[in-house]
Each structure stands twice: as C-alpha cells, then as structure tokens.
Design a protein around this motif. Structure first.
Motif, PDB file in Angstrom:
ATOM      1  N   GLU A   3       9.334   1.862 -10.644  1.00 24.70           N
ATOM      2  CA  GLU A   3       9.427   3.202 -10.656  1.00 24.70           C
ATOM      3  C   GLU A   3      10.373   3.750 -11.836  1.00 24.70           C
ATOM      4  OE1 GLU A   3       8.911   5.386  -6.828  1.00 24.70           O
ATOM      5  OE2 GLU A   3      11.088   6.284  -7.234  1.00 24.70           O
ATOM      6  N   TYR A   4      11.469   2.954 -11.968  1.00 24.66           N
ATOM      7  CA  TYR A   4      12.760   2.985 -12.979  1.00 24.66           C
ATOM      8  C   TYR A   4      11.959   2.679 -14.322  1.00 24.66           C
ATOM      9  CZ  TYR A   4      16.772   2.041 -15.246  1.00 24.66           C
ATOM     10  OH  TYR A   4      18.169   2.037 -16.222  1.00 24.66           O
ATOM     11  N   MET A   5      10.995   1.808 -14.630  1.00 24.62           N
ATOM     12  CA  MET A   5      10.474   1.815 -15.738  1.00 24.62           C
ATOM     13  C   MET A   5       9.526   2.762 -16.128  1.00 24.62           C
ATOM     14  SD  MET A   5      12.278  -0.997 -16.853  1.00 24.62           S
ATOM     15  CE  MET A   5      11.403  -1.652 -18.407  1.00 24.62           C
ATOM     16  N   ASP A  59       0.896   9.626  -5.627  1.00 27.73           N
ATOM     17  CA  ASP A  59       1.804  10.970  -5.266  1.00 27.73           C
ATOM     18  C   ASP A  59       2.199  11.339  -6.685  1.00 27.73           C
ATOM     19  OD1 ASP A  59       0.970  11.276  -2.771  1.00 27.73           O
ATOM     20  OD2 ASP A  59       2.871  10.149  -1.980  1.00 27.73           O
ATOM     21  N   LEU A  60       3.179  10.675  -7.280  1.00 33.42           N
ATOM     22  CA  LEU A  60       4.116  10.877  -8.638  1.00 33.42           C
ATOM     23  C   LEU A  60       3.050  11.331  -9.491  1.00 33.42           C
ATOM     24  CD1 LEU A  60       7.212   8.454  -8.014  1.00 33.42           C
ATOM     25  CD2 LEU A  60       6.788  10.827  -7.306  1.00 33.42           C
ATOM     26  N   MET A  61       1.992  10.504  -9.885  1.00 33.55           N
ATOM     27  CA  MET A  61       0.908  10.668 -10.726  1.00 33.55           C
ATOM     28  C   MET A  61       0.465  12.122 -10.727  1.00 33.55           C
ATOM     29  SD  MET A  61      -1.429   7.090 -11.155  1.00 33.55           S
ATOM     30  CE  MET A  61      -2.452   8.154 -12.092  1.00 33.55           C
ATOM     31  N   VAL A  66       0.822  -1.128  -0.110  1.00 31.42           N
ATOM     32  CA  VAL A  66       0.024   0.069  -0.055  1.00 31.42           C
ATOM     33  C   VAL A  66       0.889   1.083   0.055  1.00 31.42           C
ATOM     34  CG1 VAL A  66      -1.412   1.512   1.440  1.00 31.42           C
ATOM     35  CG2 VAL A  66      -1.899  -1.154   0.888  1.00 31.42           C
ATOM     36  N   SER A  67       1.906   1.249   0.725  1.00 40.18           N
ATOM     37  CA  SER A  67       2.770   2.441   0.695  1.00 40.18           C
ATOM     38  C   SER A  67       3.304   2.763  -0.714  1.00 40.18           C
ATOM     39  CB  SER A  67       3.948   2.164   1.859  1.00 40.18           C
ATOM     40  OG  SER A  67       4.719   1.014   1.197  1.00 40.18           O
ATOM     41  N   PHE A  68       3.667   1.746  -1.463  1.00 39.84           N
ATOM     42  CA  PHE A  68       4.194   2.274  -2.869  1.00 39.84           C
ATOM     43  C   PHE A  68       2.918   2.492  -3.778  1.00 39.84           C
ATOM     44  CE2 PHE A  68       4.970   1.128  -7.524  1.00 39.84           C
ATOM     45  CZ  PHE A  68       6.230   1.894  -7.671  1.00 39.84           C
ATOM     46  N   ILE A  69       1.731   2.085  -3.570  1.00 36.73           N
ATOM     47  CA  ILE A  69       0.531   2.420  -4.405  1.00 36.73           C
ATOM     48  C   ILE A  69       0.429   3.949  -3.823  1.00 36.73           C
ATOM     49  CG2 ILE A  69      -1.895   2.087  -4.601  1.00 36.73           C
ATOM     50  CD1 ILE A  69      -0.130  -0.211  -5.551  1.00 36.73           C
ATOM     51  N   LYS A  70       0.511   4.395  -2.597  1.00 35.75           N
ATOM     52  CA  LYS A  70       0.319   5.725  -2.213  1.00 35.75           C
ATOM     53  C   LYS A  70       1.512   6.695  -3.138  1.00 35.75           C
ATOM     54  CE  LYS A  70      -2.108   4.995   2.045  1.00 35.75           C
ATOM     55  NZ  LYS A  70      -1.993   5.306   3.533  1.00 35.75           N
ATOM     56  N   ARG A  71       2.414   6.125  -3.092  1.00 40.44           N
ATOM     57  CA  ARG A  71       3.748   6.877  -3.658  1.00 40.44           C
ATOM     58  C   ARG A  71       3.448   7.069  -5.160  1.00 40.44           C
ATOM     59  NH1 ARG A  71       8.581   9.073  -3.827  1.00 40.44           N
ATOM     60  NH2 ARG A  71      10.209   8.611  -5.256  1.00 40.44           N
ATOM     61  N   PHE A  72       3.102   5.952  -5.906  1.00 35.66           N
ATOM     62  CA  PHE A  72       2.554   5.967  -7.071  1.00 35.66           C
ATOM     63  C   PHE A  72       1.728   6.850  -7.729  1.00 35.66           C
ATOM     64  CE2 PHE A  72       1.283   4.052 -11.527  1.00 35.66           C
ATOM     65  CZ  PHE A  72       2.621   3.681 -11.824  1.00 35.66           C
TER      66      PHE A  72
END
Length: 534
Positions: free
Chosen positions: A484-486, A181-183, A173-179
């Motif tokens: 994230e890199y891709m 954020d960046l969107m 979930v933490s990465f989904i939220k970061r994703f």
C-alpha cells in the motif's frame, strides 16, 4: 456604475477561484461549475430511484450503507418519479457507459448516468465532496454535507489499471479486496492479477494438483538486496483456491472492476518445472521453485505436451474469469536453453523459422489461437512483438513506449505501462529515508508527468492506446502495508492521467488537490508515503 460592474466581476471571479480551491477532487472532473452552499444530509433525507434499472439500486444501497456506517443516519430508499429534493438517481441513456452528471444544490443531489457503472463513479466523486468522515467505519456525530456544484464527467481511457504481483509474495484475500476498494475510490477499473512466477504459483488448477502442492512453495527467500545473496532458510508459500478466486471476482464486479489474470509463459515458469519437469528442455533435470529474484533460464519447451498442459491450465482459468482478456506474460524469456536444445533447433528448421525469437512468436501464436477459440483475447508484455505479433493480441508496453507505438502502428490495442513512470516498486523518495526497494527513482511528480498522447502516432493510430496501468512488483514488497505504501500516492497520478481530459500538466494544482484529499486517505487508513505531502 462602471466601478460597480467591475467590482461585481471581481467578486464573481474571486468566488470562482476560491470555490475551485475547495473542490479537491482526484481525478479531476472533465467539467466542474461551482455553486454556492452545501447540501445537508438529515434523518429525513430520502434517496429516490427514478429508474427501474437494478444496477442503480445497488449504487443507491452503497450510498445508504456508507452514510449509515459513518454517521448513523438511516436514509430511506424509494422508487418514484424524480423528486425535487433529497438524493435522486436518474437514468440518462444519452451518456457514455462510465460517464455521469452530478448536480448538487442546497436542496437536492441529482446523479445522472446511463447505468449503475456511471452512477458508481458519480458516487466516488460525491464522497470526495463530503467530509472525510464519510470513509470512516465508525458511527460518529458530525454534520454530513456535500459541496454544491455541477459536474459533467467521463473517462479519457476505458482501461485504467493496477497490477499486483502475488507470485513473489502471496497476499491474502482480505488485502486483495482492500486493494480493489482503494482502486474504486479513484475510479480505476482493471485489476491485473499476476498469479504465477518463477518463485511461486498462486492459483489452484484442479487438473494439475502439483502446481499448488509443489509449485506454490519455495524452500527459502532472499533477504536484503539481490547483491547481498542472503536467504532466510524458511519455506514460503500460498495460493488461492478456485472458490477464493470466484469470491474475489464477485467482489470486484460490485466495484465495476474487471480482473485480468496473468499466467506466465514461456518464461518465468521455473515453478511449473519444479512440479512438471517434462515440460522443460531438460526433462531429466531436477528443478526447484526459484528462491532468487531476477530472470531464470529455466523456461518451458515448445513441445506438444507443453501446449496441452498450458491449454488445460488456461481452460480452467478462462472458466473462472469472465473478463475479455487473459494475460500470458511473454516477457523476459531467455533463449539459451532453446539454442542448446536439439528439439528446439529441429523445430525451428521444421517450421521454417529464422531464430529463437520467431520460435517464441510461434509459441505465443499457438496460445493466441487457443485463447481466441474460447472467445477470449490474449494480452502480453511488449516482448510478444519479437518475431512477429500474434494476430489478435493486445500489447502491454512496459519497456518505455516503443513497443506500444509499434503495436499501435500495426493496429493492435495497447495498454501503456512504461517502467520509468509506472513501476511502483521503484523508490519514490531518497533511498536513505525509505524502506528497501528494487532501485530506481520514481517520484509522484515523475509519474504525473507521463502523457499517453504520443507524437509518433497519427490520430487514427492513437485510438489503439486504450489505457494506462501501474504495476506493483513485489520482489522487495512482502507485506500488505508495504504494498500500500508503494502504491500511494503514485496511484493517484495514474488515476488522473487515465481519467481526466488531456490538459497542460499542472503539478502544483495536482499536488494541492492530493494534499486536499489527505484527510479522506487518512480516514480510509491508507498507508501512503508522506514525503512531499505534509
């Protein structure tokens, strides 16, 4: 006198060119007028709300919090009529839902929008006009300024999407939220959450607990390329509880991002059959959650029990997700088992269908009717065109643009997501220099070259192209850092194409601006591919 006049003109032109060079914004605004100077934030700077609309207050608080986090300045927010200085939020009912005006002088920053949504996008632009430290979450001493300018901006498309596949690999979930954020930083507004696959079911369905206890775990995972046929002999699994789903949806709403869930059917459903084999064409077969990548021939059988099951699943899914669309996949469904099934062949005859493609259309139409009855709309990959398009469906065109063109000509809305431009699991540079990927060759320049204004469509048909999406498929992407890199920097091309007005492609200008925002990307700690950027 003439020499003075032309000299002045040259000076003005030189200023404008130099000024434009300094406004390094992604996506490029519809209209930007350079203004000399900068606005300086100070401890006595006040954020003023000249509207009673609560959505503006939320955005003003975001600005206050980020400034406090990055610089230590604790700005006050007050409600009153428009101020002549500081940061002022003004409601402008004449603007579109996502449009904004941003006027920055040495004395004042004015943000005009219809609602908090437009103000939020103005805020993202404002942050890019400030030092990169604004994105840092560590209080530091630096001069907090914003480049002066006048901007009038609005998106080209209403749907600006990113898809993340969590069926192959589960992401926390933490990465989904970061994703998310960046969107939001780059004005993307739709998150397509690919939740189910042959290799794993990732969403809790309370009526069918085996979907999480059985379907979410595979016994092993492929290592290396598919051609290597090697496995790690380690169980792999994970899923999101309904509470976690609600948490992510609430988080996304604060970023003005809509989440579209994808529940695959009738193909890409081997994980379902591992728990509920009676839904397949071979009920006596022992299925297991897929361990290989690729397309599985184990698909759902169009029995009444299957429709009941999927309707119950979708009932829980639709209760969770407030957005308009439910994605049902519909892609890459092999017909071998349907051809060999006496039940399927009898059903084809009973319904007067021509072949298995029309049987798939029957399946999709049944689901479409149910989804529509619940006040939602169905979205599927372009294979749902085969055998006849369901009446209310929106099409996501991934096999090039042909499916999207066909759907638009039938007056169906379309999201363009052609694999040759927006499949972000493809290599983005020389494979010899890159981590393992599925294959392909999709550079930043290639992604940026896509133009959704297609000559095959009339002006009226083109109105059905509602947006663009890039997809992060994860057969070879097992970690958040690699995802994230891709995604970056290619997601920046998607951002610009979907937001900025149509204009002649100028990749050199785009690349210059991408390089210009790298300090901000570094401050955000984005793990982007550096090839061609440094």
């Amino acid at each position: 006198m003439k020499s003075f006049f032309w000299g002045l003109c040259a000076l003005i032109l030189c200023f404008n060119l130099q000024a434009q060079e300094s406004y390094q914004l992604i996506p490029k605004p519809a209209k930007l007028t350079p203004v000399p100077g900068k606005f300086l934030f100070q401890k006595n700077t006040v954020i003023t709300l000249s509207t009673q609309d609560e959505s503006f207050n939320a955005v003003a608080t975001m600005l206050k919090d980020q400034i406090s986090l990055s610089s230590g300045l604790n700005l006050a927010i007050k409600s009153s009529s428009a101020s002549s200085k500081g940061v002022v939020f003004v409601q402008n009912a004449s603007l579109g839902d996502e449009a904004y005006r941003l006027n920055i002088s040495t004395k004042k920053i004015e943000i005009q929008a219809k609602s908090g949504k437009g103000a939020f996008y103005a805020l993202q632009t404002l942050f890019q006009l400030m030092p990169a430290q604004i994105y840092s979450n560590v209080t530091s001493s630096y001069e907090l300024t914003a480049l002066a300018c006048q901007i009038e901006d609005a998106p080209r498309f209403s749907y600006r999407g990113m898809m993340l596949d969590v069926g192959r690999y589960y992401f926390p979930v933490s990465f989904i939220k970061r994703f998310l954020d960046l969107m939001a930083v780059y004005k993307l507004n739709t998150f397509h959450w690919h939740l189910t696959e042959d290799q794993g079911w990732r969403i809790e369905i309370k009526k069918y607990p085996l979907l999480t206890s059985v379907s979410s775990v595979r016994k092993e995972t492929m290592v290396g390329h598919y051609r290597d046929q090697k496995f790690d002999n380690k169980p792999y699994g994970g899923f999101y509880t309904q509470d976690e789903i609600k948490e992510v949806i609430a988080y996304a709403s604060k970023k003005f991002i809509t989440i579209i869930p994808e529940i695959e059917m009738p193909g890409h459903s081997q994980a379902v059959l591992a728990a509920y084999p009676e839904l397949g064409c071979n009920p006596d077969k022992i299925y297991q959650v897929a361990t290989k990548w690729g397309i599985s021939e184990d698909v759902l059988c169009p029995r009444e029990e299957t429709f009941t099951f999927m309707e119950n699943v979708l009932t829980e899914v639709m209760a969770l997700f407030p957005g308009q669309y439910i994605h049902i996949g519909g892609d890459e469904c092999p017909k071998k088992q349907w051809k060999e099934s006496r039940f399927c062949q009898d059903l084809i005859k009973k319904l007067g269908l021509k072949d298995e493609h029309e049987l798939q259309s029957y399946f999709i139409r049944r689901i479409d009717k149910f989804v529509t009855s619940k006040g939602k709309k169905l979205l599927g990959w372009d294979e749902i065109l085969e055998g006849g398009l369901s009446p209310n469906a929106m099409v996501m065109s991934w096999r090039g643009t042909k499916g999207g063109i066909e759907a638009a000509k039938q007056n169906h809305d379309v999201v363009m997501s052609p694999n040759s431009f927006f499949y972000l699991d493809y290599y983005q540079a020389d494979p010899k220099t890159q981590p393992l990927a599925i294959g392909g060759n999709l550079t930043l320049a290639k992604s940026y070259s896509f133009e959704p204004d297609l000559p095959e469509l009339t002006a009226e048909e083109a109105k059905h192209i509602v947006g663009i999406q890039a997809n992060v498929w994860t057969e070879y992407i097992s970690t958040p850092a690699y995802a994230e890199y891709m995604t970056f920097p290619r997601a920046l091309a998607l951002s610009e194409i979907s937001w900025s007005p149509k204009q002649p492609k100028d990749y050199d200008d785009f690349l210059r601006r991408v390089k210009g925002i790298l300090p901000g990307m570094d401050a955000l700690k984005i793990n982007y591919c550096p090839v061609g950027l440094k």
